[in-house]
Motif scaffolding. Structure first.
Motif, PDB file in Angstrom:
ATOM      1  N   MET A  69       0.958  -0.892  -0.395  1.00 56.61           N
ATOM      2  CA  MET A  69      -0.261   0.378   0.010  1.00 56.61           C
ATOM      3  C   MET A  69       1.060   1.390   0.416  1.00 56.61           C
ATOM      4  N   ALA A  70       0.331   2.403  -0.635  1.00 54.40           N
ATOM      5  CA  ALA A  70       1.216   3.691  -0.913  1.00 54.40           C
ATOM      6  C   ALA A  70       0.613   4.479   0.220  1.00 54.40           C
ATOM      7  N   SER A  71       1.311   5.696   0.660  1.00 54.89           N
ATOM      8  CA  SER A  71       0.539   6.715   1.376  1.00 54.89           C
ATOM      9  C   SER A  71       1.110   7.894   0.569  1.00 54.89           C
TER      10      SER A  71
ATOM     11  N   SER B 142       1.221  16.810  -1.819  1.00 59.82           N
ATOM     12  CA  SER B 142       2.051  16.156  -0.903  1.00 59.82           C
ATOM     13  C   SER B 142       3.592  16.594  -0.820  1.00 59.82           C
TER      14      SER B 142
ATOM     15  N   GLU C 291      -2.856  11.581   6.115  1.00 60.18           N
ATOM     16  CA  GLU C 291      -1.950  10.748   5.660  1.00 60.18           C
ATOM     17  C   GLU C 291      -3.460  10.373   4.445  1.00 60.18           C
ATOM     18  N   LEU C 292      -3.000   9.783   3.246  1.00 60.03           N
ATOM     19  CA  LEU C 292      -3.745   9.180   2.453  1.00 60.03           C
ATOM     20  C   LEU C 292      -2.751   7.891   2.162  1.00 60.03           C
ATOM     21  N   GLU C 293      -4.014   6.927   1.869  1.00 66.60           N
ATOM     22  CA  GLU C 293      -3.234   5.308   1.877  1.00 66.60           C
ATOM     23  C   GLU C 293      -4.300   4.966   0.985  1.00 66.60           C
ATOM     24  N   PHE C 294      -3.466   4.584  -0.615  1.00 69.00           N
ATOM     25  CA  PHE C 294      -4.234   4.304  -1.747  1.00 69.00           C
ATOM     26  C   PHE C 294      -2.927   3.327  -1.991  1.00 69.00           C
ATOM     27  N   ASN C 295      -3.901   2.150  -2.817  1.00 68.85           N
ATOM     28  CA  ASN C 295      -3.997   0.792  -3.800  1.00 68.85           C
ATOM     29  C   ASN C 295      -2.785   1.020  -5.038  1.00 68.85           C
TER      30      ASN C 295
ATOM     31  N   SER D  58      -7.806   5.163   2.664  1.00 67.97           N
ATOM     32  CA  SER D  58      -8.139   5.282   3.446  1.00 67.97           C
ATOM     33  C   SER D  58      -7.849   7.120   3.335  1.00 67.97           C
TER      34      SER D  58
ATOM     35  N   ARG E 209      -7.152   9.796   7.520  1.00 64.47           N
ATOM     36  CA  ARG E 209      -7.098  10.149   8.191  1.00 64.47           C
ATOM     37  C   ARG E 209      -6.395  11.470   8.971  1.00 64.47           C
TER      38      ARG E 209
END
Length: 73
Positions: A1-3, A30, A57-61, A68, A70
């Motif tokens: 997972m990248a963020s 960012s 923080e953004l998490e993406f595929n 997500s 948060r």
């Protein structure tokens, strides 16, 4: 997972454009220099009378889909 980590400071008058239908995305840079555009509805839970402020923080595929979001403390 990248963020990615974003520092956002949007005053209430700028956020109001979202609710008035004049805008539907939030664009931010960012911390590592990438420009991102996120649908504004993802930030509704972070909205205050002062607007949207903080580090997130953004998490993406791998396909770039948001998994997500948060707020960092």
């Amino acid at each position: 997972m990248a963020s990615l980590v974003l520092d956002i400071a949007l005053p209430a008058d700028r956020v109001q454009a979202i609710y008035q239908g004049r805008a539907n995305r939030i664009q931010a840079l960012s911390r590592d220099g990438r420009r991102v555009s996120i649908p504004a509805h993802h930030f509704r839970t972070f909205l205050t009378h002062a607007g949207i402020h903080g580090s997130f923080e953004l998490e993406f595929n791998d396909a770039g889909e948001l998994l997500s979001l948060r707020r960092l403390v």
